[in-house]
Design an enzyme around this catalytic site. Structure first.
Site, PDB file in Angstrom:
ATOM      1  N   PRO B 112     -33.983  30.864  20.096  1.00  0.00           N
ATOM      2  CA  PRO B 112     -35.271  31.227  20.695  1.00  0.00           C
ATOM      3  C   PRO B 112     -35.957  30.028  21.348  1.00  0.00           C
ATOM      4  O   PRO B 112     -35.790  28.902  20.911  1.00  0.00           O
ATOM      5  CB  PRO B 112     -36.095  31.709  19.504  1.00  0.00           C
ATOM      6  CG  PRO B 112     -35.266  31.544  18.301  1.00  0.00           C
ATOM      7  CD  PRO B 112     -34.010  30.861  18.645  1.00  0.00           C
ATOM      8  N   SER B 541     -47.478  15.896 -23.053  1.00  0.00           N
ATOM      9  CA  SER B 541     -46.769  16.392 -21.855  1.00  0.00           C
ATOM     10  C   SER B 541     -47.370  17.700 -21.335  1.00  0.00           C
ATOM     11  O   SER B 541     -46.770  18.759 -21.475  1.00  0.00           O
ATOM     12  CB  SER B 541     -45.274  16.538 -22.108  1.00  0.00           C
ATOM     13  OG  SER B 541     -44.995  17.111 -23.362  1.00  0.00           O
TER      14      SER B 541
END
Lengths: 299, 629
Positions: B112, B541
């Site tokens: 295109p 964590s």
């Protein structure tokens, strides 16, 4: 010695089969019994040799396939020792959906597209191989090798995942899936050439024989069983015919031909002036009909 | 199929044999909107008699319905296969077309022209050996002409045909042609094309397409088709070093263990020595297995299965290579990246990096600059938006095997995938490994994790405790370690506070530092499992992505995430170190649960509800889990 064109196509298809086996949890190969499926099956056997393909094969049976196709299917599965699943849309059977009273569109939608979606949902397959080729039809010419489907099994042609090199994006979310087309870059001639070279068994309907047909809207339709209603002015004739593609018998036109060997077929193909899908009634139904079906989940 | 058609069945085989020996050229067409790309392909198919009667009839019908072309066939309608494309009269996605002449087989990708659909143009360019760049004679070189030429060059396309189209509309004027050619050569000078072949054409009327145009006696070069049929395609990949990315391991029975893949470049023969890229282990090729029988040599492009002399631990993502000519193995490298998604590329965000056979977490550690496709100037940038091109440093969670893209298009590329939507968001071409990772080849260690673990009579694992401060992580971890120790297990406990006194004392509590904190701890834990230990990690964590990063460092089953689930109110009530009091008073910034988020684990291996339960009961639960593994 560099590889020939066919060797490259074969190697590419094998690579694609292996890629799916390595990255998806539950792949399946759609097996439609036609010549492209025969080639696909052959390639799948090659890809995992000395092992067997690590996935089952699925035939979506519309109950209107040629009888010879079903015989061939069952014989092939038994000979190769593969795991063959057959799915029929029971709702459609109960409603007596058929191509004659409901038309090819409704029949194909219910017995093929819906049936396929049912089967994929039932088993939870996350990848499904199809034998579609880009040279078959113009919306197929646009499709990726790894073609994403959303939860509804729909294709979004305006928003396809970019696909570079052979670094395929094989990731899907829950209930999403990928349709995979190992034969994307093959042409009809490549298929026949390969069948000839590899001596791959195909359904005898591809070879010319005397078969009972009626002429309807300029197409030769084979009367494969007693379910086919005949119009008053129609009469069944024995003609020497064969098929270029195979589908539901009331929707697949035969061509007059004397080609009884693979070499005859190839020769005939080289001189053909019409495309292979010309004999498929469902394609002519409306403009952009294939794209529409694909968006709904058809292969 | 312009070759003469065989008349007798006997000659079909001969004909096919000839067909089969043809070489294959994959090329693309590109250029700006309305420059006539689709028309050019339609014309090539039409002139080489590859359109069937029913296709032509359908085309004529559709031309009448859709097109402004009076009477003539609108070839674009043949290629623009999507409904939306035909309605809007533009090309959205790549169409692949196939044709053959007596000399070659062709796969054409029609890309295109709209900038919005650059991603699809990249798709087409990645597999093309040649690009036909179309230019409208009336308009000359446009932004998209430059853009497409640049992208084609970046993706390794080495041959360009400059098709100066609609030459009929400028009266077949040689001066117009010469000016456009000079303009193009000037800007394409540094794009690294091996050949640039300019041809004046009219795709609509067929001038210089398949036969020489009588309208341009001044043009002495080849027609488009002649050129496509004869341009030499390099056998670069065939002559390059042997590269065999391992796709999957085939183990159909106990006696067979083969590595399946497609030879990316070069060739290999039975008896050849090979190295395993990631581990550095050496072996030799014992057999090259195919369905059609064993072969003695495998060449570029072939899909085969390799069996080695030795039993080595090799899995998907690794690569078999010659010991004397190895690819890079690194976790940090520089690459050109084309961004393909509406969500911009952000340095620091974690993506999935996919090579042909490998898949790892990766982040863009720095965006060095963006490249202006018009001026090719390097510009500073903070992020890349869709269709922008940048030069980046990337860091992967585990080392990957690669070559520079300029040396090998197959082993030098990657795509980036969004972790959550799974969208393909970027395309990358690797330039080189970064210095830090350079020349540090992985040593093949003879004594490995398995050997050490066997000596210890235990399976190395990581028990990763996550939860709020004060949730009881360390207390439980301590108890578990004591129980394991009593049973003769070799263990080590990594505690958040203790590690911050030493290894991580340079880190604070900002998001970036917390990410780095976890990364270091995870790496240390990894080394300890390599040493054969059972490692207990007690860290808040708080972020899912970092816990996932840690998990991905370990093998399946090795990483056990333990969510110590104590409600924040309970933790604040216990407040063993008086931290909650300070945090609530605003004296500590970025305190998890108060002023910084905690992302709860979605599927931890062990979920401990602590309220109202004894430490020994909780530790016992973990012990039971380990015993059942």
């Amino acid at each position: 010695m560099p590889l020939t064109h066919l060797q490259r196509l074969e190697a590419e298809a094998i690579h694609i089969f292996r890629e799916v086996a390595a990255t998806f949890a539950k792949p399946v190969m759609l097996y439609s019994v036609g010549k492209d499926s025969s080639v696909m099956l052959h390639l799948a056997m090659k890809a995992f040799y000395p092992g067997k393909p690590p996935f089952p094969f699925l035939h979506v049976d519309t109950t209107w396939k040629f009888r010879e196709m079903i015989e061939f299917r069952d014989r092939t599965a038994a000979e190769l020792g593969i795991d063959l699943l057959v799915h029929i849309n029971r709702d459609g059977v109960e409603q007596k959906i058929n191509p004659f009273t409901h038309g090819s569109n409704v029949h194909t939608h219910v017995m093929k597209t819906i049936a396929l979606r049912q089967a994929l949902d039932k088993y939870g397959f996350d990848a499904a191989f199809g034998g579609a080729r880009r040279d078959e039809e113009k919306s197929r010419a646009k499709e990726r090798i790894f073609s994403f489907r959303n939860v509804q099994h729909a294709w979004d042609p305006k928003n396809q995942r970019p696909e570079m090199w052979k670094s395929y994006n094989t990731r899907v979310g829950p209930s999403e899936s990928i349709r995979v087309f190992p034969l994307s870059n093959w042409t009809e001639l490549d298929i026949w050439q390969y069948i000839l070279k590899e001596n791959i068994p195909i359904v005898p309907l591809y070879f010319a024989a005397r078969r009972p047909v009626v002429e309807r809207n300029g197409m030769l339709i084979m009367v494969d069983d007693e379910r086919m209603p005949l119009h008053e002015d129609e009469k069944v004739e024995q003609r020497l015919v064969r098929f270029r593609t195979l589908g539901c018998y009331p929707l697949t036109a035969a061509i007059e031909s004397k080609a009884t060997t693979l070499q005859d077929i190839v020769r005939e193909m080289l001189t053909a002036r019409t495309s292979e899908r010309h004999g498929r009634l469902i394609d002519a139904d409306e403009a952009a009909s294939m794209e529409k079906k694909k968006r709904e989940g058809y292969f | 199929m312009t070759a003469s058609i065989p008349a007798t069945p006997g000659s079909v085989l001969e004909y096919l044999a000839k067909q089969e020996k043809k070489s294959l050229l994959r090329f693309m067409t590109c250029g700006s909107v309305d420059d006539g790309k689709s028309t050019l392909i339609g014309r090539l198919l039409y002139d080489s008699k590859l359109l069937f009667d029913d296709q032509l009839a359908a085309l004529k019908r559709e031309t009448k319905r859709n097109s402004a072309n009076h009477g003539d066939i609108d070839f674009a309608l043949l290629i623009d296969g999507l409904e939306a494309e035909r309605e809007q009269g533009i090309t959205i996605d790549v169409a692949y077309r196939f044709f053959a002449t007596s000399r070659r087989k062709f796969i054409v990708a029609d890309a295109p022209g709209h900038e919005e659909y650059t991603r699809n143009m990249v798709t087409a360019a990645s597999t093309a050996a040649l690009a036909v760049v179309l230019v409208d004679s009336r308009k000359g070189i446009l932004r998209q002409t430059r853009r497409h030429s640049f992208i084609a060059s970046l993706l390794g396309v080495r041959h360009v045909v400059l098709a100066v189209n609609k030459i009929d509309l400028v009266g077949f004027d040689r001066r117009v042609f010469d000016t456009i050619v000079a303009d193009y050569r000037e800007f394409a000078e540094n794009l690294g094309f091996t050949t640039i072949t300019p041809i004046p054409i009219s795709a609509r009327f067929g001038d210089n397409m398949t036969s020489r145009s009588p309208n341009m006696p001044w043009y002495g070069g080849p027609t488009l088709l002649e050129h496509l049929e004869t341009v030499p395609i390099e056998e670069e990949a065939a002559e390059a070093a042997f590269r065999f990315p391992v796709q999957l391991v085939l183990r159909p029975n106990l006696d067979f263990r083969g590595f399946a893949g497609q030879v990316a470049s070069g060739s290999v023969a039975v008896g050849d020595p090979i190295a395993v890229a990631k581990s550095g282990q050496l072996s030799r090729i014992k057999e090259i297995v195919t369905y059609d029988g064993n072969i003695s040599r495998a060449v570029e492009g072939q899909s085969v299965t390799l069996v080695l002399e030795d039993e080595l631990d090799i899995s998907r993502g690794n690569m078999l290579v010659p010991p004397e000519d190895r690819p890079h193995v690194a976790d940090q490298f520089m690459a050109h990246v084309i961004w393909l998604h509406p969500d911009p590329m952000l340095p620091g965000r974690s993506y999935i990096l996919r090579t042909e056979v490998d898949s790892v977490s990766a982040t863009i550690t720095s965006l060095k600059h963006q490249i202006d496709v018009n001026s090719f100037a390097e510009e500073a940038a903070k992020s890349l938006r869709m269709n922008e091109i940048g030069v980046c440093n990337l860091s992967t969670q585990a080392p990957i095997v690669f070559d520079s893209y300029k040396d090998n298009r197959i082993t030098g590329n990657f795509v980036l995938i969004d972790r959550f939507s799974n969208a393909t968001v970027g395309a990358g071409m690797i330039d080189f490994p970064l210095r830090r990772a350079l020349n540090v080849h992985w040593q093949a260690l003879d004594i490995n994790k398995k050997a050490r673990a066997a000596l210890n009579h235990q399976t190395p694992r990581v028990l990763w405790f996550t939860g709020f401060s004060g949730s009881g992580k360390s207390t439980i971890a301590n108890t578990v370690e004591k129980m394991l120790h009593a049973r003769g297990k070799h263990t080590f406990l990594l505690d958040g506070d203790n590690v911050r006194h030493g290894l991580n004392r340079d880190l604070g509590f900002t998001e970036e530092d917390r990410v780095e904190n976890i990364r270091r701890v995870a790496e240390v834990a990894k080394l300890m499992t390599e040493a054969g230990l059972i490692v207990l990690v007690s860290f808040i964590s708080p972020f899912r992505s970092e816990r996932r990063m840690a998990r991905e460092l370990f093998g399946p089953g090795e990483f056990i995430e333990i969510f110590v689930d104590t409600p924040i109110e309970e933790c604040a009530r216990r407040d063993p170190k008086g931290l909650y009091k300070k945090a609530l008073a605003g004296e500590i910034r970025n305190f998890t649960g108060i002023s910084s988020p905690y992302e709860r684990p979605e599927t931890p291996e062990i979920h401990l509800h602590t309220v109202g339960r004894e430490v020994t009961t909780l530790a016992g639960e973990i012990e039971a889990y380990l015993d059942n593994q």
